[in-house]
Scaffold this motif. Structure first.
Motif, PDB file in Angstrom:
ATOM      1  N   UNK A 140       0.693  -1.153   0.015  1.00  0.00           N
ATOM      2  CA  UNK A 140       0.127   0.003   0.041  1.00  0.00           C
ATOM      3  C   UNK A 140       0.868   1.270   0.134  1.00  0.00           C
ATOM      4  N   UNK A 141       1.729   1.272   0.728  1.00  0.00           N
ATOM      5  CA  UNK A 141       2.757   2.444   0.910  1.00  0.00           C
ATOM      6  C   UNK A 141       3.467   2.671  -0.225  1.00  0.00           C
ATOM      7  N   UNK A 142       3.803   1.779  -0.889  1.00  0.00           N
ATOM      8  CA  UNK A 142       4.618   1.869  -2.335  1.00  0.00           C
ATOM      9  C   UNK A 142       3.546   2.590  -3.452  1.00  0.00           C
ATOM     10  N   UNK A 143       2.156   1.882  -3.291  1.00  0.00           N
ATOM     11  CA  UNK A 143       1.430   2.208  -4.343  1.00  0.00           C
ATOM     12  C   UNK A 143       0.871   3.687  -4.185  1.00  0.00           C
ATOM     13  N   UNK A 144       1.021   3.949  -2.945  1.00  0.00           N
ATOM     14  CA  UNK A 144       0.477   5.704  -2.490  1.00  0.00           C
ATOM     15  C   UNK A 144       1.611   6.563  -2.914  1.00  0.00           C
ATOM     16  N   UNK A 145       2.710   5.966  -2.559  1.00  0.00           N
ATOM     17  CA  UNK A 145       3.708   7.012  -3.046  1.00  0.00           C
ATOM     18  C   UNK A 145       4.080   6.986  -4.375  1.00  0.00           C
ATOM     19  N   UNK A 146       3.773   5.965  -5.116  1.00  0.00           N
ATOM     20  CA  UNK A 146       4.053   6.178  -6.653  1.00  0.00           C
ATOM     21  C   UNK A 146       2.985   7.010  -7.181  1.00  0.00           C
ATOM     22  N   UNK A 147       1.608   6.782  -6.791  1.00  0.00           N
ATOM     23  CA  UNK A 147       0.440   7.747  -7.308  1.00  0.00           C
ATOM     24  C   UNK A 147       0.975   8.997  -7.091  1.00  0.00           C
ATOM     25  N   UNK A 148       1.283   9.560  -5.732  1.00  0.00           N
ATOM     26  CA  UNK A 148       1.604  10.915  -5.392  1.00  0.00           C
ATOM     27  C   UNK A 148       2.738  11.397  -6.470  1.00  0.00           C
ATOM     28  N   UNK A 149       3.911  10.287  -6.508  1.00  0.00           N
ATOM     29  CA  UNK A 149       4.902  10.930  -7.497  1.00  0.00           C
ATOM     30  C   UNK A 149       4.464  11.258  -8.804  1.00  0.00           C
ATOM     31  N   UNK A 150       3.314  10.224  -9.336  1.00  0.00           N
ATOM     32  CA  UNK A 150       3.052  10.612 -10.705  1.00  0.00           C
ATOM     33  C   UNK A 150       2.411  11.792 -10.677  1.00  0.00           C
ATOM     34  N   UNK A 151       1.338  12.202  -9.682  1.00  0.00           N
ATOM     35  CA  UNK A 151       0.863  13.564  -9.743  1.00  0.00           C
ATOM     36  C   UNK A 151       1.686  14.673  -9.542  1.00  0.00           C
ATOM     37  N   UNK A 152       2.899  14.618  -8.974  1.00  0.00           N
ATOM     38  CA  UNK A 152       3.865  15.511  -8.809  1.00  0.00           C
ATOM     39  C   UNK A 152       4.462  15.887 -10.469  1.00  0.00           C
ATOM     40  N   UNK A 153       4.761  14.611 -11.006  1.00  0.00           N
ATOM     41  CA  UNK A 153       5.411  14.376 -12.326  1.00  0.00           C
ATOM     42  C   UNK A 153       4.274  15.250 -13.322  1.00  0.00           C
ATOM     43  N   UNK A 154       3.256  14.896 -13.182  1.00  0.00           N
ATOM     44  CA  UNK A 154       2.046  15.529 -14.030  1.00  0.00           C
ATOM     45  C   UNK A 154       2.038  17.037 -14.039  1.00  0.00           C
ATOM     46  N   UNK A 155       1.878  17.282 -12.610  1.00  0.00           N
ATOM     47  CA  UNK A 155       2.021  19.104 -12.409  1.00  0.00           C
ATOM     48  C   UNK A 155       3.259  19.653 -13.183  1.00  0.00           C
ATOM     49  N   UNK A 156       4.345  18.885 -13.122  1.00  0.00           N
ATOM     50  CA  UNK A 156       5.591  19.584 -13.783  1.00  0.00           C
ATOM     51  C   UNK A 156       5.472  19.777 -15.347  1.00  0.00           C
ATOM     52  N   UNK A 157       4.874  18.504 -15.630  1.00  0.00           N
ATOM     53  CA  UNK A 157       4.574  18.300 -17.220  1.00  0.00           C
ATOM     54  C   UNK A 157       3.624  19.523 -17.587  1.00  0.00           C
ATOM     55  N   UNK A 158       2.463  19.845 -16.667  1.00  0.00           N
ATOM     56  CA  UNK A 158       1.723  21.057 -17.038  1.00  0.00           C
ATOM     57  C   UNK A 158       2.264  22.253 -16.962  1.00  0.00           C
ATOM     58  N   UNK A 159       3.375  22.302 -16.034  1.00  0.00           N
ATOM     59  CA  UNK A 159       3.955  23.470 -15.884  1.00  0.00           C
ATOM     60  C   UNK A 159       5.028  23.913 -17.190  1.00  0.00           C
ATOM     61  N   UNK A 160       5.575  22.636 -17.534  1.00  0.00           N
ATOM     62  CA  UNK A 160       6.556  22.752 -18.359  1.00  0.00           C
ATOM     63  C   UNK A 160       5.648  23.364 -19.758  1.00  0.00           C
ATOM     64  N   UNK A 161       4.699  22.484 -20.212  1.00  0.00           N
ATOM     65  CA  UNK A 161       3.966  23.329 -21.419  1.00  0.00           C
ATOM     66  C   UNK A 161       3.475  24.521 -21.122  1.00  0.00           C
ATOM     67  N   UNK A 162       3.142  25.173 -19.992  1.00  0.00           N
ATOM     68  CA  UNK A 162       2.767  26.381 -19.886  1.00  0.00           C
ATOM     69  C   UNK A 162       4.066  27.049 -20.090  1.00  0.00           C
ATOM     70  N   UNK A 163       5.184  26.886 -19.365  1.00  0.00           N
ATOM     71  CA  UNK A 163       6.505  27.551 -19.877  1.00  0.00           C
ATOM     72  C   UNK A 163       6.670  27.722 -21.302  1.00  0.00           C
ATOM     73  N   UNK A 164       6.491  26.587 -21.916  1.00  0.00           N
ATOM     74  CA  UNK A 164       6.907  26.401 -23.231  1.00  0.00           C
ATOM     75  C   UNK A 164       6.032  27.235 -24.212  1.00  0.00           C
ATOM     76  N   UNK A 165       4.806  27.624 -23.735  1.00  0.00           N
ATOM     77  CA  UNK A 165       3.926  28.624 -24.572  1.00  0.00           C
ATOM     78  C   UNK A 165       3.991  29.855 -24.281  1.00  0.00           C
ATOM     79  N   UNK A 166       4.832  30.096 -22.976  1.00  0.00           N
ATOM     80  CA  UNK A 166       5.177  31.577 -22.463  1.00  0.00           C
ATOM     81  C   UNK A 166       3.709  32.274 -22.213  1.00  0.00           C
TER      82      UNK A 166
END
Length: 933
Positions: free
Chosen positions: A880-906
């Motif tokens: 459970x702890x590993x699954x939870x941590x993986x899901x949260x890591x994916x959420x953080x990575x996805x947030x970075x992806x959204x920010x990256x595209x926002x930065x790319x489009x300025x």
């Protein structure tokens, strides 16, 4: 477990709930009283809205059931479920929310308009790419993205009437959007049954609307009041140029829609600048008020603001840009162009000269400037028909008996104007009638009848036969032959049927309705040897690239952009062949073709070579017609035809207009050159998009496995397959039949396929319905037929592991919150792998899924499978702890992806926060036993 009932205010996007005797996922809340939900085992089509406070049974929290050892299945089922889950999810969590809905794999350059749109709070763009580059794909990607981000709930596409059905089809096929066609013929049936006060646009959220229907004064204001907040306007240049009432009405409509500063507006045209600077300014003013004054207005600061604003709202690429700047020469077929001159002889040559003499007599007798101008125009229109074919000549001469024709009726025929409906101008005109000419006219009609009866002797037609033989026999091509007039097309088509008896020869003209035209073209798919003869009613509106790869211009067009449109029906994005051909026919000694080449064609080619732009014929029709008449007289073989009329400085005036057009084209290229986004800014996002979509190999793998599972395997035929839709299980077959998928069809999965082979991508109905069926077959076995049911667990021996390994197939849910506080559900299919005795995952994502792929190295007895699955289920709390941590890591990575595209489009676009909704859903559990055990 009987958990306490939810209060509506407590429900959050991504929650699992129990209502009406089943489990649901909360997709969002339209308001505080309502909840939009999707069955836990269903698809997006099954989503409904419920009011928890009105439900007979309380809405309670739910939990996702784990797999159980009493429903084991094979390794094939495990791999099938993993792919089905991935392909069935439509709510992607990445920055391109639309990725999972795309039925076309976009090229890198096609992402530019989408990234430009993401820069803007209000999406207003003029997309002015060349014919065939893919403006529909680019606009559709923006639309689909806005829908999937929750920013657009309704939209309208406004287009000429002959494009309505094409847009409806493209939206369904490429973007998974079912829109309703609104035309003058269909509006009444759509309005039937509506409640008082309701409108078509209030009831149907997605519409494709005929501009000619909605532009009317009686409808314009009511549509503006009900118009959705997102509008696409195709062929936008037809809404701003000219003084015709129809054009004025179209512009008044768009101007009214643009008044709402919050309305998203995409304008599409391959010819944004017709040479009319005022029309171009009107077009740009629809995007933003700063663009209304023009590029030279105001002081230096005002001009800089204009340039900066234009860069945000305008995108234009030419074919060479795609190959040179984006390194994507493979996006289009190699274009091979050739001239095919022919020589008129005998009666066919003499007839042209005699008709010209006849027309000159009419012009000589004309009294007054207006009558002389009308005589010239009538002469040109009649000579144009004479040069097309004896059949068109006969029809025009007979029509001439009908009396006078006004300038307004002749102009579209002469100069190939882009009218509301191209079929309106492929009929031979009545050109005028002088009372003194009746006997002479009847004699010409008799001669035309004789030439029409000997059509196969026409040197022009004989040259066509040579060209068709060369294309079909030596180049294995399938040609479209474009004719200017209906009677010419019919004569050519019938004569070709006699010459090419092993070919399917079809004729499509303005005599047919748009639906009939489309039906005749689509019916040719079953005939590999095909020849299509058409008028310009097909130069827009029906894409022909999947069935044809060559164009023959039987008649010279007097508007150079029409040649580009004709070629663009086959030479466009999506053409499967490596080479396309374009053949231009003309009479080397024809007085008509000689005049057109001198006055129009050669000038256009010179400007195109200098600027890369095809410019339309100058708007001064008097200069053009006088110059053409003068050129015809000069090309005549009869000396007595020279010097009969004083054309003044018509040729010099027209030459100045051509030079002005060239200079405007040069300025336009410099001033409006697209420089907003560079390839290195777009390509990384394109590669991530491709990874998210899943490539053709994955779609092919799933489709083969799924069809084999239900005992209707694909039949391999060379590099493609054949699928029999009628052999599918009844429920699935009926759903596909509703999408017109019946019988046996050739399909393929690669980017470029042979003609007649349908491309199947992740959103193709076959793949989408198979994926939904297989996923539902695992989560709700009672809802599907026979072998479509899948077990959710299993065990097998594998050489891919050296320790006992448990692979968990997971569905992660995320809540996306935009800066506008809108919340959206996102989902992702993934996997984690755990070695026995370890609580940390040894493989994640694609690496964990890959462990399911190597074929089993040995069987395991059913009792052992049950024991292994039970033991793995008992270990789940340790993970459970590993699954939870993986899901949260994916959420953080996805947030970075959204920010990256926002930065790319300025840009000014919305920010996005991504939060994992826990616990994750364990869809499947599989135990891999090392060979040594």
């Amino acid at each position: 477990m009987n958990l306490p009932a939810f209060q509506t205010g407590q429900l959050q996007t991504g929650d699992l709930i129990q209502a009406r005797g089943r489990e649901w996922i909360v997709l969002g809340k339209p308001d505080e009283r309502l909840v939009r939900v999707r069955p836990l085992s269903g698809s997006e089509e099954d989503a409904i809205i419920i009011a928890p406070s009105l439900e007979r049974m309380p809405v309670r929290p739910a939990t996702f059931d784990l797999p159980t050892a009493d429903q084991p299945d094979t390794q094939d089922a495990a791999r099938l479920l993993a792919d089905a889950l991935r392909l069935s999810l439509r709510r992607g969590a990445g920055p391109f929310r639309s990725a999972a809905h795309l039925g076309v794999e976009p090229r890198a350059y096609q992402l530019v308009p989408l990234l430009m749109a993401l820069r803007l709070d209000v999406k207003r763009l003029l997309i002015a790419d060349d014919v065939g580059i893919g403006k529909t794909v680019e606009a559709g990607m923006i639309l689909r993205e806005m829908i999937d981000r929750g920013e657009v709930e309704r939209f309208s596409v406004l287009c000429p009437p002959h494009l309505v059905d094409q847009w409806v089809g493209e939206l369904a096929e490429k973007f998974d959007i079912d829109a309703v066609a609104v035309t003058s013929a269909r509006a009444r049936s759509l309005e039937r049954g509506l409640a008082l006060g309701d409108t078509i646009f209030g009831i149907y959220p997605y519409t494709v609307v005929s501009l000619d229907y909605i532009k009317a004064d009686s409808r314009r204001e009511s549509f503006a009041q009900a118009c959705p907040g997102f509008v696409i306007v195709d062929e936008a240049h037809t809404c701003v140029g000219g003084s015709e009432k129809g054009t004025q009405q179209r512009y008044a409509l768009l101007e009214r829609l643009a008044e709402d500063a919050t309305r998203h507006l995409l304008l599409l045209t391959a010819t944004p600048h017709s040479g009319n600077q005022d029309a171009y300014a009107r077009l740009l003013s629809l995007l933003h008020g700063d663009l209304a004054g023009g590029p030279e207005a105001g002081d230096q600061n005002a001009r800089r603001r204009y340039a900066d604003r234009l860069a945000k709202h305008f995108v234009q690429r030419r074919r060479p840009d795609i190959a040179d700047k984006w390194g994507d020469a493979g996006a289009f077929a190699k274009s091979m162009k050739a001239d095919a001159p022919y020589t008129l002889t005998g009666d066919f040559q003499n007839f042209q000269e005699d008709v010209l003499d006849y027309c000159l007599g009419v012009a000589t007798r004309a009294d007054g400037e207006r009558a002389r101008r009308l005589a010239f125009w009538g002469t040109l229109a009649l000579m144009r028909c004479i040069g097309s074919s004896p059949a068109a000549a006969l029809s025009a001469l007979r029509n001439r008996l009908g009396g006078m024709a006004e300038e307004a009726a002749l102009a579209p025929v002469l100069f190939d104007d882009d009218g509301d409906e191209l079929a309106d101008t492929d009929i031979e005109p009545a050109t005028a009638l002088d009372r003194e000419e009746l006997a002479e006219l009847k004699a010409l009609i008799m001669r035309a009848e004789g030439l029409a009866a000997r059509f196969e002797d026409d040197p022009k037609f004989r040259e066509l036969v040579r060209q068709v033989k060369d294309l079909t026999a030596k180049k294995d091509a399938r040609p479209v032959i474009f004719c200017r007039f209906i009677t010419t097309a019919e004569a050519v088509g019938e004569a070709l049927r006699a010459q090419f008896k092993k070919h399917e020869v079809e004729i499509v003209t303005g005599r047919l309705t748009p639906e009939e035209r489309r039906g005749r073209v689509e019916a040719m798919v079953d005939h590999p040897n095909r020849i299509l003869v058409a008028t310009d009613c097909l130069s827009e509106g029906i894409n022909l690239q999947s069935l044809f790869n060559a164009v023959i211009h039987y008649d010279l067009n007097w508007n150079p952009t029409r040649h580009q449109q004709r070629d663009g029906r086959v030479d466009r994005f999506g053409q499967p062949e490596d080479t396309v051909w374009s053949v231009m026919m003309f009479g080397s000694n024809s007085i008509i073709d000689g005049a057109v080449i001198k006055v129009i064609t050669e000038k256009m080619k010179r400007i195109q070579q200098a600027t890369g732009v095809i410019v339309p014929v100058p708007e001064d029709s008097a200069s053009v017609s006088n110059a053409l008449m003068q050129a015809m007289l000069l090309h005549s073989s009869k000396p007595r035809a020279q010097g009969l009329f004083d054309f003044g400085d018509a040729e010099e005036r027209l030459e100045m207009e051509w030079k002005d057009a060239e200079e405007n084209a040069r300025k336009s290229q410099t001033r409006y050159a697209q420089a907003a986004l560079k390839p290195d800014e777009v390509l990384p996002e394109w590669h991530r998009l491709r990874e998210l979509l899943g490539g053709p190999d994955e779609v092919e793998r799933f489709t083969r496995r799924a069809l084999a599972r239900i005992d209707t395997p694909l039949g391999a035929v060379g590099s493609h397959y054949r699928v029999s839709y009628e052999d599918l299980p009844k429920q699935l077959g009926e759903r596909l039949a509703a999408r017109n998928l019946t019988g046996t069809r050739a399909i393929g999965f690669a980017d470029k396929l042979q003609p007649d082979v349908a491309h199947v991508g992740r959103t193709h109905p076959l793949v989408a319905m198979l994926a939904e069926t297989m996923a539902e077959g695992a989560l709700d076995p009672g809802g599907v037929e026979g072998k479509a049911t899948l077990g959710r667990c299993g065990a097998w021996r594998s050489a891919a592991v050296n320790k006992l390994t448990t692979v968990l197939l997971l569905r992660l849910r995320f809540k996306l919150t935009t800066s506008g506080r809108k919340t959206l559900l996102a989902e992702e299919a993934t996997a984690l792998a755990f070695a026995t005795g370890e609580n940390a995952a040894i493989a994640q994502g694609a690496e964990a899924l890959a462990l399911l792929e190597p074929d089993a190295s040995g069987d395991i007895a059913p009792p052992v499978i049950t024991r292994q699955v039970d033991q793995a289920l008992a270990r789940l709390p340790e993970y459970d702890a590993a699954i939870r941590a993986y899901a949260q890591d994916r959420a953080a990575q996805l947030s970075e992806d959204h920010d990256r595209v926002k930065f790319a489009t300025r840009g000014e676009g919305a920010t996005t926060e991504v939060e994992a909704v826990l616990p994750a859903d364990v869809i499947g559990l599989y135990v891999l036993v090392p060979e040594a055990n």
